[in-house]
Scaffold this motif. Structure first.
Motif, mmCIF file in Angstrom:
data_model
loop_
_atom_site.group_PDB
_atom_site.id
_atom_site.type_symbol
_atom_site.label_atom_id
_atom_site.label_comp_id
_atom_site.label_asym_id
_atom_site.label_seq_id
_atom_site.Cartn_x
_atom_site.Cartn_y
_atom_site.Cartn_z
ATOM 1 N N ALA A 239 0.861 -1.190 0.000
ATOM 2 C CA ALA A 239 0.000 0.000 0.000
ATOM 3 C C ALA A 239 0.894 1.235 0.000
ATOM 4 O O ALA A 239 1.741 1.396 0.882
ATOM 5 C CB ALA A 239 -0.919 -0.003 1.208
ATOM 6 N N VAL A 240 0.711 2.096 -0.991
ATOM 7 C CA VAL A 240 1.581 3.249 -1.186
ATOM 8 C C VAL A 240 0.804 4.545 -0.994
ATOM 9 O O VAL A 240 -0.331 4.676 -1.467
ATOM 10 C CB VAL A 240 2.201 3.218 -2.605
ATOM 11 N N ASN A 241 1.452 5.504 -0.311
ATOM 12 C CA ASN A 241 0.904 6.849 -0.174
ATOM 13 C C ASN A 241 -0.517 6.824 0.381
ATOM 14 O O ASN A 241 -1.458 7.342 -0.229
ATOM 15 C CB ASN A 241 0.951 7.567 -1.528
ATOM 16 N N ASP A 242 -0.658 6.224 1.574
ATOM 17 C CA ASP A 242 -1.964 6.123 2.235
ATOM 18 C C ASP A 242 -3.008 5.444 1.343
ATOM 19 O O ASP A 242 -4.133 5.938 1.171
ATOM 20 C CB ASP A 242 -2.460 7.505 2.662
ATOM 21 N N ASN A 243 -2.599 4.315 0.780
ATOM 22 C CA ASN A 243 -3.481 3.446 -0.021
ATOM 23 C C ASN A 243 -3.900 4.050 -1.373
ATOM 24 O O ASN A 243 -4.852 3.561 -1.992
ATOM 25 C CB ASN A 243 -4.746 3.063 0.758
ATOM 26 N N LYS A 244 -3.183 5.079 -1.818
ATOM 27 C CA LYS A 244 -3.508 5.636 -3.142
ATOM 28 C C LYS A 244 -3.167 4.637 -4.245
ATOM 29 O O LYS A 244 -3.807 4.583 -5.294
ATOM 30 C CB LYS A 244 -2.733 6.937 -3.377
ATOM 31 N N LEU A 245 -2.130 3.840 -3.993
ATOM 32 C CA LEU A 245 -1.695 2.822 -4.953
ATOM 33 C C LEU A 245 -1.530 1.500 -4.217
ATOM 34 O O LEU A 245 -0.954 1.439 -3.139
ATOM 35 C CB LEU A 245 -0.363 3.222 -5.594
ATOM 36 N N ILE A 246 -2.051 0.420 -4.826
ATOM 37 C CA ILE A 246 -1.892 -0.938 -4.298
ATOM 38 C C ILE A 246 -1.141 -1.767 -5.342
ATOM 39 O O ILE A 246 -1.466 -1.717 -6.527
ATOM 40 C CB ILE A 246 -3.254 -1.602 -3.999
ATOM 41 N N VAL A 247 -0.144 -2.522 -4.875
ATOM 42 C CA VAL A 247 0.647 -3.356 -5.773
ATOM 43 C C VAL A 247 0.597 -4.797 -5.284
ATOM 44 O O VAL A 247 0.900 -5.086 -4.123
ATOM 45 C CB VAL A 247 2.112 -2.880 -5.838
ATOM 46 N N CYS A 248 0.222 -5.721 -6.178
ATOM 47 C CA CYS A 248 0.159 -7.160 -5.862
ATOM 48 C C CYS A 248 1.221 -7.892 -6.665
ATOM 49 O O CYS A 248 1.180 -7.876 -7.904
ATOM 50 C CB CYS A 248 -1.215 -7.730 -6.193
ATOM 51 N N LEU A 249 2.137 -8.539 -5.961
ATOM 52 C CA LEU A 249 3.228 -9.243 -6.632
ATOM 53 C C LEU A 249 3.328 -10.712 -6.244
ATOM 54 O O LEU A 249 4.100 -11.459 -6.838
ATOM 55 C CB LEU A 249 4.570 -8.556 -6.311
ATOM 56 N N GLU A 250 2.567 -11.137 -5.232
ATOM 57 C CA GLU A 250 2.687 -12.518 -4.746
ATOM 58 C C GLU A 250 1.533 -13.409 -5.164
ATOM 59 O O GLU A 250 1.731 -14.553 -5.560
ATOM 60 C CB GLU A 250 2.772 -12.517 -3.210
ATOM 61 N N LYS A 251 0.317 -12.871 -5.057
ATOM 62 C CA LYS A 251 -0.847 -13.722 -5.203
ATOM 63 C C LYS A 251 -2.078 -12.868 -5.464
ATOM 64 O O LYS A 251 -2.161 -11.720 -5.036
ATOM 65 C CB LYS A 251 -1.032 -14.515 -3.891
ATOM 66 N N VAL A 252 -3.054 -13.440 -6.211
ATOM 67 C CA VAL A 252 -4.346 -12.786 -6.428
ATOM 68 C C VAL A 252 -5.436 -13.802 -6.144
ATOM 69 O O VAL A 252 -5.419 -14.915 -6.661
ATOM 70 C CB VAL A 252 -4.489 -12.257 -7.869
#
Length: 299
Positions: A239-252
């Protein structure tokens, strides 16, 4: 811009041998700092001189003090050397309560094998830079604690212990993602083979943290942006910049998508390979995030 001038006072003649009278030094000539101070500073941190001809801390502090800083200003040193600039900025912040920041850039230039630095285990100048900043930060932290221990609780000096002495180290490397060059494919058969290879866009051995940092930069964020890791369905999401951006790299998964919807980011990055061959799940995810007005980017 701050200008530094070299002043030469010849004994009796100029460069052409003509007789001259001694001139007075420039009024803006800095005469209070000796180069020998730099050697003393290195010995204080390392107990030996592992870097020759470093800049005196006092000189960097004087130059830095000429500039009126705002809270977001950064001092950039593209030839960090032993890291004098980093130490000077931290010490100046300690003295006046400032919040100056610094970026020190240094090529991994190798140290001489017969040098004190190499013998001490520092194989590159960049390693010296990093270690000096670490040691300088510990030294400043100890000095601040000692000063505060002698002050009453009501003193204005209380609160200095919160000075930010942390720093991050990054190395410039090639992309973690495979580079697609369709112009280099000679036949349809090799084109199909290349497409199959790109089911996973990451290069072999790519580290998750490095992938995240690369995506962070490509998304327009600075490396010191506020970031936290959130656990969902036994996997990490960034979670980046107070949840402005979410990045998923492990699992969906359904649980992870539900968590993303709960966080309500403006944008979400997900590796395409995480969907595998679950086309219907991928389609549903795209629609769910679209309905929630979340910009989804599948990489």
């Amino acid at each position: 811009m701050v200008g530094l001038y070299v002043y030469k006072n010849y004994l009796n003649v100029d460069n052409e041998g003509n007789p001259i009278e001694k001139a007075s030094p420039h009024k803006n000539l800095i005469t209070t700092v000796l180069n020998a101070n730099a050697t003393s500073a290195m010995k204080e941190l390392f107990d030996t001189v592992i870097f020759n001809y470093s800049k005196p801390i006092e000189l960097l502090k004087i130059i830095t003090s000429f500039i009126k800083f705002s809270s977001s200003d950064i001092i950039l040193d593209f030839f960090a050397g032993s890291g004098t600039t980093g130490q000077a900025v931290m010490e100046l912040n300690k003295e006046d309560g400032g919040s100056r920041k610094f970026i020190c850039v240094q090529l991994p230039e190798k140290t001489e094998e017969n040098s004190e630095a190499f013998k001490a285990g520092y194989k590159t100048i960049a390693e010296i830079s990093k270690e000096r900043i670490r040691r300088a930060a510990k030294k400043i932290e100890a000095e601040v604690k000692e000063q505060l221990s002698d002050l009453p609780l009501s003193s204005e000096g209380q609160g200095k212990e919160h000075q930010d002495l942390g720093f991050k180290v990054y190395k410039l490397k090639e992309s973690n993602f495979k580079i697609w060059r369709c112009d280099m494919v000679p036949s349809e058969e090799e084109l199909k083979s290349g497409v199959d290879l790109f089911e996973n866009p990451l290069k072999a051995g790519a580290k998750e943290e490095n992938v995240f940092l690369e995506l962070l930069l490509k998304s327009g964020y600075a490396l010191n942006v506020k970031t936290k890791i959130i656990e969902a369905d036994n996997a990490k999401i960034y979670a980046v910049n107070d949840n402005k951006l979410i990045v998923c790299l492990e699992k969906v998964s359904d649980k992870i998508i539900s968590k993303i919807l709960e966080l309500k980011p403006a944008r979400c990055l997900i590796l395409d390979s995480l969907f595998g061959r679950r086309d219907s799940f991928k389609t549903n995810t795209v629609l769910q995030l679209k309905d929630a007005e979340i910009d989804l980017v599948v990489i």
